[in-house]
Motif scaffolding. Sequence first.
Motif, PDB file in Angstrom:
ATOM      1  N   PHE A   1       0.858  -1.174   0.000  1.00  0.00           N
ATOM      2  CA  PHE A   1       0.000   0.000   0.000  1.00  0.00           C
ATOM      3  C   PHE A   1       0.895   1.225   0.000  1.00  0.00           C
ATOM      4  CE2 PHE A   1      -2.805   3.086   2.048  1.00  0.00           C
ATOM      5  CZ  PHE A   1      -3.893   2.973   1.203  1.00  0.00           C
ATOM      6  N   ASP A   2       0.781   2.002  -1.039  1.00  0.00           N
ATOM      7  CA  ASP A   2       1.659   3.147  -1.207  1.00  0.00           C
ATOM      8  C   ASP A   2       0.858   4.423  -0.989  1.00  0.00           C
ATOM      9  OD1 ASP A   2       4.006   4.358  -1.702  1.00  0.00           O
ATOM     10  OD2 ASP A   2       3.972   4.069  -3.876  1.00  0.00           O
ATOM     11  N   PHE A   3       1.327   5.287  -0.088  1.00  0.00           N
ATOM     12  CA  PHE A   3       0.566   6.492   0.223  1.00  0.00           C
ATOM     13  C   PHE A   3       0.421   7.471  -0.932  1.00  0.00           C
ATOM     14  CE2 PHE A   3       1.161   5.160   4.657  1.00  0.00           C
ATOM     15  CZ  PHE A   3      -0.167   5.234   5.045  1.00  0.00           C
ATOM     16  N   PRO A   4       1.396   7.582  -1.847  1.00  0.00           N
ATOM     17  CA  PRO A   4       1.151   8.459  -3.002  1.00  0.00           C
ATOM     18  C   PRO A   4      -0.023   7.996  -3.867  1.00  0.00           C
ATOM     19  CG  PRO A   4       3.489   8.079  -2.760  1.00  0.00           C
ATOM     20  CD  PRO A   4       2.797   7.173  -1.769  1.00  0.00           C
ATOM     21  N   ASP A   5      -0.338   6.706  -3.816  1.00  0.00           N
ATOM     22  CA  ASP A   5      -1.463   6.176  -4.586  1.00  0.00           C
ATOM     23  C   ASP A   5      -2.790   6.306  -3.848  1.00  0.00           C
ATOM     24  OD1 ASP A   5       0.211   5.489  -6.636  1.00  0.00           O
ATOM     25  OD2 ASP A   5       0.478   3.428  -5.940  1.00  0.00           O
ATOM     26  N   LEU A   6      -2.770   6.835  -2.639  1.00  0.00           N
ATOM     27  CA  LEU A   6      -3.983   6.921  -1.831  1.00  0.00           C
ATOM     28  C   LEU A   6      -5.071   7.728  -2.532  1.00  0.00           C
ATOM     29  CD1 LEU A   6      -5.333   6.187   0.844  1.00  0.00           C
ATOM     30  CD2 LEU A   6      -4.394   8.285   1.792  1.00  0.00           C
ATOM     31  N   GLY A   7      -4.706   8.828  -3.167  1.00  0.00           N
ATOM     32  CA  GLY A   7      -5.688   9.642  -3.885  1.00  0.00           C
ATOM     33  C   GLY A   7      -6.341   8.873  -5.014  1.00  0.00           C
ATOM     34  N   ALA A   8      -5.568   8.085  -5.731  1.00  0.00           N
ATOM     35  CA  ALA A   8      -6.122   7.282  -6.824  1.00  0.00           C
ATOM     36  C   ALA A   8      -7.069   6.215  -6.284  1.00  0.00           C
ATOM     37  CB  ALA A   8      -5.004   6.633  -7.626  1.00  0.00           C
ATOM     38  N   TYR A   9      -6.696   5.602  -5.161  1.00  0.00           N
ATOM     39  CA  TYR A   9      -7.563   4.587  -4.558  1.00  0.00           C
ATOM     40  C   TYR A   9      -8.880   5.205  -4.086  1.00  0.00           C
ATOM     41  CZ  TYR A   9      -3.367   1.697  -4.417  1.00  0.00           C
ATOM     42  OH  TYR A   9      -2.244   1.000  -4.738  1.00  0.00           O
ATOM     43  N   LEU A  10      -8.785   6.353  -3.427  1.00  0.00           N
ATOM     44  CA  LEU A  10      -9.998   7.012  -2.952  1.00  0.00           C
ATOM     45  C   LEU A  10     -10.882   7.461  -4.111  1.00  0.00           C
ATOM     46  CD1 LEU A  10      -8.630   9.098   0.043  1.00  0.00           C
ATOM     47  CD2 LEU A  10      -9.955   6.978   0.109  1.00  0.00           C
ATOM     48  N   PHE A  11     -10.262   7.916  -5.193  1.00  0.00           N
ATOM     49  CA  PHE A  11     -11.030   8.301  -6.371  1.00  0.00           C
ATOM     50  C   PHE A  11     -11.777   7.099  -6.937  1.00  0.00           C
ATOM     51  CE2 PHE A  11     -11.413   8.663 -10.987  1.00  0.00           C
ATOM     52  CZ  PHE A  11     -12.228   9.788 -11.054  1.00  0.00           C
ATOM     53  N   ARG A  12     -11.114   5.963  -7.040  1.00  0.00           N
ATOM     54  CA  ARG A  12     -11.757   4.763  -7.587  1.00  0.00           C
ATOM     55  C   ARG A  12     -12.874   4.264  -6.684  1.00  0.00           C
ATOM     56  NH1 ARG A  12      -6.503   1.535  -9.919  1.00  0.00           N
ATOM     57  NH2 ARG A  12      -6.034   3.076 -11.521  1.00  0.00           N
ATOM     58  N   LEU A  13     -12.645   4.310  -5.374  1.00  0.00           N
ATOM     59  CA  LEU A  13     -13.701   3.898  -4.450  1.00  0.00           C
ATOM     60  C   LEU A  13     -14.878   4.872  -4.501  1.00  0.00           C
ATOM     61  CD1 LEU A  13     -11.595   2.730  -1.393  1.00  0.00           C
ATOM     62  CD2 LEU A  13     -12.835   1.308  -3.025  1.00  0.00           C
ATOM     63  N   GLY A  14     -14.584   6.170  -4.639  1.00  0.00           N
ATOM     64  CA  GLY A  14     -15.652   7.167  -4.774  1.00  0.00           C
ATOM     65  C   GLY A  14     -16.438   6.981  -6.057  1.00  0.00           C
ATOM     66  N   ALA A  15     -15.740   6.654  -7.147  1.00  0.00           N
ATOM     67  CA  ALA A  15     -16.426   6.402  -8.416  1.00  0.00           C
ATOM     68  C   ALA A  15     -17.317   5.169  -8.305  1.00  0.00           C
ATOM     69  CB  ALA A  15     -15.418   6.229  -9.543  1.00  0.00           C
ATOM     70  N   ALA A  16     -16.845   4.156  -7.601  1.00  0.00           N
ATOM     71  CA  ALA A  16     -17.666   2.961  -7.399  1.00  0.00           C
ATOM     72  C   ALA A  16     -18.890   3.287  -6.554  1.00  0.00           C
ATOM     73  CB  ALA A  16     -16.843   1.862  -6.726  1.00  0.00           C
ATOM     74  N   ALA A  17     -18.704   4.105  -5.514  1.00  0.00           N
ATOM     75  CA  ALA A  17     -19.837   4.502  -4.672  1.00  0.00           C
ATOM     76  C   ALA A  17     -20.847   5.305  -5.480  1.00  0.00           C
ATOM     77  CB  ALA A  17     -19.354   5.319  -3.481  1.00  0.00           C
ATOM     78  N   LEU A  18     -20.367   6.183  -6.330  1.00  0.00           N
ATOM     79  CA  LEU A  18     -21.266   6.980  -7.167  1.00  0.00           C
ATOM     80  C   LEU A  18     -22.051   6.097  -8.131  1.00  0.00           C
ATOM     81  CD1 LEU A  18     -22.210   9.835  -8.005  1.00  0.00           C
ATOM     82  CD2 LEU A  18     -20.352   9.811  -9.669  1.00  0.00           C
ATOM     83  N   ALA A  19     -21.356   5.170  -8.781  1.00  0.00           N
ATOM     84  CA  ALA A  19     -22.040   4.270  -9.714  1.00  0.00           C
ATOM     85  C   ALA A  19     -23.059   3.403  -8.979  1.00  0.00           C
ATOM     86  CB  ALA A  19     -21.024   3.400 -10.442  1.00  0.00           C
ATOM     87  N   GLY A  20     -22.671   2.867  -7.824  1.00  0.00           N
ATOM     88  CA  GLY A  20     -23.604   2.070  -7.034  1.00  0.00           C
ATOM     89  C   GLY A  20     -24.773   2.897  -6.545  1.00  0.00           C
ATOM     90  N   GLY A  21     -24.518   4.168  -6.200  1.00  0.00           N
ATOM     91  CA  GLY A  21     -25.600   5.058  -5.767  1.00  0.00           C
ATOM     92  C   GLY A  21     -26.595   5.346  -6.875  1.00  0.00           C
ATOM     93  N   ILE A  22     -26.103   5.533  -8.076  1.00  0.00           N
ATOM     94  CA  ILE A  22     -27.003   5.781  -9.216  1.00  0.00           C
ATOM     95  C   ILE A  22     -27.884   4.563  -9.462  1.00  0.00           C
ATOM     96  CG2 ILE A  22     -27.051   6.110 -11.719  1.00  0.00           C
ATOM     97  CD1 ILE A  22     -24.535   7.874 -11.349  1.00  0.00           C
ATOM     98  N   ILE A  23     -27.291   3.384  -9.437  1.00  0.00           N
ATOM     99  CA  ILE A  23     -28.083   2.163  -9.624  1.00  0.00           C
ATOM    100  C   ILE A  23     -29.065   2.005  -8.472  1.00  0.00           C
ATOM    101  CG2 ILE A  23     -27.954  -0.363  -9.697  1.00  0.00           C
ATOM    102  CD1 ILE A  23     -25.206   0.024 -11.093  1.00  0.00           C
ATOM    103  N   GLY A  24     -28.611   2.274  -7.250  1.00  0.00           N
ATOM    104  CA  GLY A  24     -29.492   2.142  -6.088  1.00  0.00           C
ATOM    105  C   GLY A  24     -30.651   3.112  -6.112  1.00  0.00           C
TER     106      GLY A  24
END
Length: 85
Positions: A1-24
């Motif tokens: 787990f690399d901290f410089p990649d933390l922003g990319a991970y959070l962005f991907r998780l946020g995009a997944a939450a947004l997509a799941g929210g739209i479907i929900g």
Amino acid sequence: FDFPDLGAYLFRLGAAALAGGIIGLDREAGGHWAGLRTHMIVAIGAALFVLLGANIADLRRASPTQHFTLSTSLRLARQVQRTLP
């Protein structure tokens, strides 16, 4: 787990939450029992599972004693896809 990649991970998780929210939201509007929260949690869980699988594959690739194949991380993604309806 690399901290410089933390922003990319959070962005991907946020995009997944947004997509799941739209479907929900669409399912809640249709009166189905699995709605916004359920689909957001499932989408975030699936994205987290795939991200962790990719990180494990990266760690295995970095290790000179481990043989890495691309099929390892693709197999994880395929398992997530099989569990979703």
